[in-house]
Design an enzyme around this catalytic site. Sequence first.
Site, mmCIF file in Angstrom:
data_model
loop_
_atom_site.group_PDB
_atom_site.id
_atom_site.type_symbol
_atom_site.label_atom_id
_atom_site.label_comp_id
_atom_site.label_asym_id
_atom_site.label_seq_id
_atom_site.Cartn_x
_atom_site.Cartn_y
_atom_site.Cartn_z
ATOM 1 N N GLU A 25 0.893 -1.165 0.000
ATOM 2 C CA GLU A 25 0.000 0.000 0.000
ATOM 3 C C GLU A 25 0.921 1.202 0.000
ATOM 4 O O GLU A 25 1.574 1.477 1.007
ATOM 5 C CB GLU A 25 -0.851 0.022 1.279
ATOM 6 C CG GLU A 25 -1.725 -1.196 1.479
ATOM 7 C CD GLU A 25 -2.821 -1.298 0.443
ATOM 8 O OE1 GLU A 25 -3.227 -0.271 -0.108
ATOM 9 O OE2 GLU A 25 -3.254 -2.423 0.175
ATOM 10 N N CYS A 55 -3.155 8.538 3.628
ATOM 11 C CA CYS A 55 -2.924 7.988 2.286
ATOM 12 C C CYS A 55 -4.117 8.211 1.372
ATOM 13 O O CYS A 55 -3.976 8.252 0.158
ATOM 14 C CB CYS A 55 -2.612 6.509 2.389
ATOM 15 S SG CYS A 55 -3.863 5.610 3.326
#
Length: 523
Positions: A257, A296
């Site tokens: 990720e 994020c």
Amino acid sequence: MTDKIESYLCGEWQFGSGSGSTLVNPATEEVVAVADTIGLDFKAGLDFARQKGGSVLREMTFAARAELLQKMSSALHAAREDLIESAVLNGGCTRSDAKFDVDGAIGTLAAYAAFGKELGETKILPDGDGIQLGRSPRFWGQHVYTPKHGVAVLINAFNFPAWGFAEKAACALLAGMPVFTKPATSTAHTAWKLTQVLVNADVMPEGTMSFVGGRPGDLLDHLISQDVLAFTGSAETARNLRQHPRIISETVPVTVEADSINAAVLGPDVESGSEAMALFAKDVSRDMTQKTGQKCTATRRIFVPEDCLDAATEALIEQLSEIRIGNPKLREARMGPVASARQLKDVSAGLEILMTEAQPVFGGPGRPSQLVGVENDKGFFHSIVLLRCQATQDAQQLHSHEVFGPVATIIPYSGKSQDAVDLVALGDGGLVSSVFSDDRKFLESVTLGLAPYHGRIYLGGEKVAEYATGPGLVLPSCVHGGPGRAGAGEELGGIRGVKHFMQRTAIQGYRPLVEKITGTQKS
Ligand code: NAP
């Protein structure tokens, strides 16, 4: 008092023999803890976890593992105030930001406890229906998932020390794999506290949880092919880990990720003063400033139809102007500092790059002139910056450089769905993009055009304005991850996330036998 961040290996708290890395309070720059892993025996720790923790978990049914997750969630809930305090101290989080992380962890573990309970008293997971494999119905095939016999090594970014751990650990433990967690060193205080809570509450069976409090040392040199590496962090570190000789030689599965230059698209139908415009302004400004933009999933590029540029800019500025920046310990401060000196340097350098293609319409580079509860020049504070780009066709950096802070750019587009898709796709793969519109044709066309480039698409409009959670919130029931720049990984998504820690195998043979072994016989 300076805390000593110990690692938890082989069922014991251990501290390295080096001089250590210091962890600071980002609001005051005072040292709050020291972490050190020099000389720690990671190989022994991994072996211990595989042997002890792996065997215990594999003996448990999904329902029993679910109970373990529920106990973890309850233990963290009981220690919630301490964990929030730690996130304020070492993460520079406001109370609200700290809750986002800590409650996210508690909620995700509870959600996976519920998913696991539904799977019931079984240890393996069938994948689809059985299949007749030849002329005779006797010869049968069934796909199943079984837990891998290794360790789930969970490496996390600095921004979510609690939730980042929980989203990976919930899936791995429910799958039946012990976890070996390594938070980012700079904000490891909260992850260390969290591990202490779980160990002291006597929740984790022996070997099911290990914790690296500091630098990774030679950890990756001891991975084996039955292990899984789940990583969250920058694209650069991800590239290095993927090229690690041991990861290559042992073909260790790696989930990544990484960065994402998430977009928000405002539809051509959205008018000033409408519910969709209000939702757009609220969601985008929250994303820019929650956790000081160190999220994020935060929106970095804001695509607005040319004829709505002024109205959308005004709506955003109105929201952003209300946010007071300052000492996160104080309730009046709605945004704190970034998490570290390195982070502040990265934000300043990144902003300089973006400003070659866009100009500030709100805020600007550097420290804010007014800070609540800060009387000196200490702390890693940065202004909120809204940029606006005019020469859209020449922009490159805006689509490729992630500034991990309270910064986003408004970029005009024609208002046509295909143009919006083409521009968003320049980000080369993302975690989430949001579309704000009540025009169904526009929404359908943009959604289907953007889906291949994203792990998640969030549609905001009048019908959901009251209920929508915002694009920045990662939910345990929906997948988190994205292609390309975002790392090509995937986590969560209910039971989908559990399968990354299990091996899928096709079992072939005499039908009654296959059904008995796989637990798929019809009653
Ligand atoms: P980072 O510098 O890449 O570090 C991430 C983690 O990797 C840290 O725990 C770090 O440990 C560890 N690490 C670094 N080198 C390593 C090595 N050689 N072996 C093993 N571990 C190693 O990222 P960050 O600054 O913490 O986080 C910011 C980045 O994360 C941003 O780019 C953001 O986009 C991304 N992010 C993505 C998501 C997502 O879900 N996609 C979520 C959050 C953040 P040390 O701290 O000890 O160096």
